[in-house]
Design a protein around this motif. Structure first.
Motif, PDB file in Angstrom:
ATOM      1  N   VAL A  66      54.475  -8.261 -41.677  1.00  0.00           N
ATOM      2  CA  VAL A  66      53.815  -7.582 -43.115  1.00  0.00           C
ATOM      3  C   VAL A  66      54.064  -6.338 -42.650  1.00  0.00           C
ATOM      4  O   VAL A  66      55.131  -5.525 -42.207  1.00  0.00           O
ATOM      5  N   SER A  67      53.746  -5.266 -43.852  1.00  0.00           N
ATOM      6  CA  SER A  67      54.040  -3.949 -44.218  1.00  0.00           C
ATOM      7  C   SER A  67      52.788  -3.070 -44.086  1.00  0.00           C
ATOM      8  O   SER A  67      51.980  -3.355 -44.578  1.00  0.00           O
ATOM      9  N   ILE A  68      52.499  -1.520 -43.511  1.00  0.00           N
ATOM     10  CA  ILE A  68      51.265  -1.001 -43.579  1.00  0.00           C
ATOM     11  C   ILE A  68      51.314  -0.445 -45.024  1.00  0.00           C
ATOM     12  O   ILE A  68      52.343   0.454 -44.992  1.00  0.00           O
ATOM     13  N   ALA A  69      50.335  -0.753 -45.556  1.00  0.00           N
ATOM     14  CA  ALA A  69      50.072  -0.267 -46.749  1.00  0.00           C
ATOM     15  C   ALA A  69      49.152   1.298 -46.658  1.00  0.00           C
ATOM     16  O   ALA A  69      49.546   2.143 -47.868  1.00  0.00           O
ATOM     17  N   SER A  70      48.256   1.383 -45.845  1.00  0.00           N
ATOM     18  CA  SER A  70      46.917   2.308 -45.439  1.00  0.00           C
ATOM     19  C   SER A  70      46.083   2.056 -44.590  1.00  0.00           C
ATOM     20  O   SER A  70      46.126   1.499 -43.940  1.00  0.00           O
ATOM     21  N   VAL A  71      46.243   3.408 -43.959  1.00  0.00           N
ATOM     22  CA  VAL A  71      44.699   3.638 -42.919  1.00  0.00           C
ATOM     23  C   VAL A  71      43.837   4.392 -43.182  1.00  0.00           C
ATOM     24  O   VAL A  71      44.163   5.553 -43.786  1.00  0.00           O
ATOM     25  N   GLU A  72      42.785   3.718 -43.332  1.00  0.00           N
ATOM     26  CA  GLU A  72      41.844   4.347 -43.511  1.00  0.00           C
ATOM     27  C   GLU A  72      40.660   4.586 -43.002  1.00  0.00           C
ATOM     28  O   GLU A  72      40.667   3.531 -41.817  1.00  0.00           O
ATOM     29  N   GLU A  73      39.094   4.874 -43.032  1.00  0.00           N
ATOM     30  CA  GLU A  73      38.499   4.689 -42.044  1.00  0.00           C
ATOM     31  C   GLU A  73      37.696   3.160 -42.361  1.00  0.00           C
ATOM     32  O   GLU A  73      37.355   3.108 -40.632  1.00  0.00           O
ATOM     33  N   ALA A  74      37.651   2.191 -42.592  1.00  0.00           N
ATOM     34  CA  ALA A  74      37.357   0.821 -43.034  1.00  0.00           C
ATOM     35  C   ALA A  74      37.942  -0.038 -41.974  1.00  0.00           C
ATOM     36  O   ALA A  74      38.449  -0.531 -41.439  1.00  0.00           O
ATOM     37  N   GLY A  75      39.732   1.037 -40.738  1.00  0.00           N
ATOM     38  CA  GLY A  75      40.410  -0.002 -40.584  1.00  0.00           C
ATOM     39  C   GLY A  75      41.812  -0.008 -41.937  1.00  0.00           C
ATOM     40  O   GLY A  75      42.382   1.250 -42.047  1.00  0.00           O
ATOM     41  N   THR A  76      42.842  -0.516 -41.048  1.00  0.00           N
ATOM     42  CA  THR A  76      44.596  -0.572 -42.028  1.00  0.00           C
ATOM     43  C   THR A  76      44.380  -1.759 -43.014  1.00  0.00           C
ATOM     44  O   THR A  76      43.870  -3.004 -42.634  1.00  0.00           O
ATOM     45  N   PHE A  77      45.137  -1.567 -44.467  1.00  0.00           N
ATOM     46  CA  PHE A  77      45.383  -2.254 -45.147  1.00  0.00           C
ATOM     47  C   PHE A  77      47.147  -2.368 -44.938  1.00  0.00           C
ATOM     48  O   PHE A  77      47.344  -1.893 -44.701  1.00  0.00           O
ATOM     49  N   VAL A  78      47.039  -4.297 -44.985  1.00  0.00           N
ATOM     50  CA  VAL A  78      48.183  -4.473 -44.889  1.00  0.00           C
ATOM     51  C   VAL A  78      49.406  -5.012 -46.048  1.00  0.00           C
ATOM     52  O   VAL A  78      48.116  -5.598 -46.715  1.00  0.00           O
ATOM     53  N   THR A  79      49.934  -5.075 -46.486  1.00  0.00           N
ATOM     54  CA  THR A  79      50.584  -6.000 -46.903  1.00  0.00           C
ATOM     55  C   THR A  79      51.398  -7.479 -46.968  1.00  0.00           C
ATOM     56  O   THR A  79      52.282  -7.126 -46.373  1.00  0.00           O
ATOM     57  N   ILE A  80      51.299  -8.602 -47.647  1.00  0.00           N
ATOM     58  CA  ILE A  80      51.382  -9.392 -46.559  1.00  0.00           C
ATOM     59  C   ILE A  80      52.875 -10.222 -47.983  1.00  0.00           C
ATOM     60  O   ILE A  80      52.256 -10.007 -49.268  1.00  0.00           O
ATOM     61  N   SER A  81      54.092 -10.187 -47.662  1.00  0.00           N
ATOM     62  CA  SER A  81      54.876 -10.778 -48.433  1.00  0.00           C
ATOM     63  C   SER A  81      54.864 -10.087 -49.019  1.00  0.00           C
ATOM     64  O   SER A  81      55.518 -10.438 -50.954  1.00  0.00           O
ATOM     65  N   GLY A  82      54.751  -8.253 -49.337  1.00  0.00           N
ATOM     66  CA  GLY A  82      55.125  -7.551 -50.369  1.00  0.00           C
ATOM     67  C   GLY A  82      53.782  -7.751 -51.274  1.00  0.00           C
ATOM     68  O   GLY A  82      54.105  -6.891 -52.167  1.00  0.00           O
ATOM     69  N   LYS A  83      53.303  -8.376 -51.176  1.00  0.00           N
ATOM     70  CA  LYS A  83      52.163  -9.195 -52.827  1.00  0.00           C
ATOM     71  C   LYS A  83      50.647  -8.149 -52.171  1.00  0.00           C
ATOM     72  O   LYS A  83      50.125  -7.295 -51.946  1.00  0.00           O
ATOM     73  N   VAL A  84      49.492  -9.780 -51.201  1.00  0.00           N
ATOM     74  CA  VAL A  84      48.748  -9.387 -51.045  1.00  0.00           C
ATOM     75  C   VAL A  84      48.133  -8.556 -50.188  1.00  0.00           C
ATOM     76  O   VAL A  84      48.917  -8.158 -49.321  1.00  0.00           O
ATOM     77  N   GLU A  85      46.762  -8.089 -50.755  1.00  0.00           N
ATOM     78  CA  GLU A  85      46.947  -6.371 -49.721  1.00  0.00           C
ATOM     79  C   GLU A  85      45.297  -7.196 -48.347  1.00  0.00           C
ATOM     80  O   GLU A  85      44.692  -8.619 -49.226  1.00  0.00           O
ATOM     81  N   CYS A  86      45.599  -7.146 -47.328  1.00  0.00           N
ATOM     82  CA  CYS A  86      44.376  -8.266 -45.994  1.00  0.00           C
ATOM     83  C   CYS A  86      44.539  -6.429 -45.906  1.00  0.00           C
ATOM     84  O   CYS A  86      44.736  -5.518 -44.837  1.00  0.00           O
ATOM     85  N   ARG A  87      42.948  -6.687 -45.018  1.00  0.00           N
ATOM     86  CA  ARG A  87      42.307  -5.174 -44.433  1.00  0.00           C
ATOM     87  C   ARG A  87      42.246  -5.940 -42.988  1.00  0.00           C
ATOM     88  O   ARG A  87      42.130  -6.895 -42.431  1.00  0.00           O
ATOM     89  N   VAL A  88      42.533  -4.650 -41.177  1.00  0.00           N
ATOM     90  CA  VAL A  88      42.614  -5.390 -40.445  1.00  0.00           C
ATOM     91  C   VAL A  88      41.547  -3.999 -40.440  1.00  0.00           C
ATOM     92  O   VAL A  88      41.830  -3.150 -39.739  1.00  0.00           O
ATOM     93  N   ALA A  89      40.578  -4.589 -38.723  1.00  0.00           N
ATOM     94  CA  ALA A  89      39.593  -4.086 -38.507  1.00  0.00           C
ATOM     95  C   ALA A  89      40.722  -3.000 -37.062  1.00  0.00           C
ATOM     96  O   ALA A  89      40.149  -3.476 -36.361  1.00  0.00           O
ATOM     97  N   VAL A  90      42.078  -1.848 -37.519  1.00  0.00           N
ATOM     98  CA  VAL A  90      42.437  -1.441 -36.376  1.00  0.00           C
ATOM     99  C   VAL A  90      43.026   0.054 -36.590  1.00  0.00           C
ATOM    100  O   VAL A  90      42.199  -0.289 -38.287  1.00  0.00           O
ATOM    101  N   ARG A  91      43.120   0.644 -35.796  1.00  0.00           N
ATOM    102  CA  ARG A  91      43.551   2.396 -36.782  1.00  0.00           C
ATOM    103  C   ARG A  91      44.850   1.882 -36.350  1.00  0.00           C
ATOM    104  O   ARG A  91      45.497   2.538 -35.010  1.00  0.00           O
ATOM    105  N   ALA A  92      45.739   2.364 -37.019  1.00  0.00           N
ATOM    106  CA  ALA A  92      47.237   2.338 -36.788  1.00  0.00           C
ATOM    107  C   ALA A  92      47.393   4.015 -37.168  1.00  0.00           C
ATOM    108  O   ALA A  92      46.846   4.747 -37.942  1.00  0.00           O
ATOM    109  N   PRO A  93      48.212   4.487 -36.309  1.00  0.00           N
ATOM    110  CA  PRO A  93      48.202   5.727 -36.877  1.00  0.00           C
ATOM    111  C   PRO A  93      49.511   6.429 -38.154  1.00  0.00           C
ATOM    112  O   PRO A  93      49.213   5.644 -38.775  1.00  0.00           O
ATOM    113  N   PRO A  94      48.878   7.714 -38.622  1.00  0.00           N
ATOM    114  CA  PRO A  94      49.179   7.270 -40.344  1.00  0.00           C
ATOM    115  C   PRO A  94      50.668   7.348 -40.474  1.00  0.00           C
ATOM    116  O   PRO A  94      51.038   7.444 -41.607  1.00  0.00           O
ATOM    117  N   SER A  95      51.446   8.227 -39.409  1.00  0.00           N
ATOM    118  CA  SER A  95      53.131   8.004 -39.234  1.00  0.00           C
ATOM    119  C   SER A  95      53.361   6.623 -39.634  1.00  0.00           C
ATOM    120  O   SER A  95      54.399   6.108 -40.035  1.00  0.00           O
TER     121      SER A  95
END
Ligand SMILES: Nc1ncnc2c1ncn2[C@@H]1O[C@H](COP(=O)(O)OP(=O)(O)OP(=O)(O)O)[C@@H](O)[C@H]1O
Ligand SMILES: [Mg+2]
Length: 363
Positions: free
Chosen positions: A244-273
């Protein structure tokens, strides 16, 4: 009962390091299971504890005593080998009786003890045979019998059930659990079998490439693997791992993009970098829920109905690679059908490019 402590223990064969300096403390009476891919050094670690290999560095303490320089026979432990290691010229009876005779037990006691073990391991009709006239599973049982006949304080077992048929394997698994309760022996047990690891262990040690990756209670490792290698080693069918690629990091967790298309939220904290970078999403088959609006989808290529559980193996469609999903046993599934799934943010795992899991947050 004895504790086993390993300090800075390592082993190299020539220029090849098979065990990097390793520390491990096993409490008296603990049942520790070692898992990890083939060749990662599990047998080597066991053989070093047993004294069958000389360490390149480090030491082994049993019950507080440094036994590194002691012969295997003087360490107060016994071992069941992956390769049985029976005495070929001795009968089954004599193989099992061997440790008792070494301890100079009276003949009557030897006969009674061997009979007890033979009954436990269903070897009664084979006692006069030589090892070469036995099947692999029968040899393995003789080797288990020889190891447990003296109620050892520390029992090292290297894949002791790998050659048994399914039924005997289950019975022996229960027998090891009972034996552990009865003897209170410290047990170190290597296996590739998930059920054995999850059900027998007080603690699982996951090894990879000559290192300990993580140790912990079975459910802790199952729920919170700290690296991809642990995620891969625990659970069957294995955790799905998706690039996946990391789309954004927010309060609610980290949003990732699967196969460049759909997004999915994961309850983890990735660093903004990490935003914009690659990662690996991990989802266990039992956490994929059929959901027409879900982020994951795939075409059913194989369907396994195992009675109470069913697993669908899905390919192409929504994600690269394949997915395995556990489905309710009453769900009707057709080959070629496209199924969508979602996963709760708290059930998904996210691993950085170096394989280390990102820190979890409340879902
Ligand atoms: N005597 C030896 N000389 C050189 N290399 C060895 C020797 N013994 C073991 N190795 C290597 O050490 C590594 C670890 O071997 P080990 O037997 O400990 O693996 P393992 O985790 O028990 O694997 P498996 O699950 O297949 O039994 C392997 O790569 C193996 O080839
Ligand atoms: Mg091995």
């Amino acid at each position: 009962m004895s504790s086993v402590i390993v300090q800075g223990l390592s082993k190299s064969f020539g220029s090849t390091t098979v065990l990097r300096p390793t520390n491990l403390a096993i409490d008296e009476g603990e049942f520790v299971v070692i898992v990890g891919p083939s060749g990662c050094g599990k047998s080597t670690l066991l053989r070093l504890i047993a004294g069958l290999e000389e360490p390149t560095s480090g030491c082994v303490l049993i019950n507080g005593r440094d036994v590194t320089a002691l012969d295997p026979g003087k360490r107060g432990l016994s071992m069941v080998f992956q390769s049985y290691a029976l005495y070929p010229h001795l009968s089954v009876f004599d193989n099992i009786a061997f440790p008792l005779r070494m301890a100079k037990l009276p003949r009557k006691e030897v006969a009674a003890k061997v009979a007890e073990i033979a009954e436990l391991l269903e070897l009664g009709s084979l006692l006069q045979r030589r090892p070469k006239a036995l099947s692999g599973g029968q040899r393995q049982r003789v080797s288990i019998g020889r190891a447990i006949v003296r109620d050892p304080a520390v029992l090292l077992l290297d894949e002791p059930l790998s050659n048994l048929d399914a039924g005997l394997r289950v019975r022996m698994r229960h027998e090891f659990a009972r034996l552990h309760q009865r003897l209170g022996a410290t047990m170190v047990y290597v296996t590739h079998d998930q059920i054995e690891a999850m059900t027998l262990a007080n603690r699982i040690v996951v090894m990879s490439s000559g290192c300990i990756e993580q140790t912990g209670a079975p459910l802790d490792l199952y729920r919170t693997p700290t690296t991809i290698r642990v995620a891969e080693a625990i659970g069957s069918p294995a955790m799905n791992l998706l690039p996946v690629s990391i789309a954004s990091v927010e309060e609610a967790g980290t949003f990732v993009t699967i196969s460049g298309k759909v997004e999915c939220r994961v309850a983890v904290r990735a660093p903004p970098s990490a935003v914009g970078g690659r990662a690996t999403l991990g989802v266990r088959p039992e956490h994929l829920r059929a959901d027409p609006l879900g982020a994951f989808c795939g075409r059913v290529e194989l369907f396994e109905r195992l009675g109470p559980l069913s697993f669908a193996h899905l390919g192409e469609a929504g994600v690269e690679g394949s997915l395995v999903a556990q489905l309710p046993s009453d769900r009707h599934v057709m080959l070629g059908e496209v199924i969508r799934f979602s996963v709760d943010a708290g059930d998904a795992h996210l691993f950085a490019e170096d394989g280390v899991a990102y820190t979890r947050v409340n879902p």
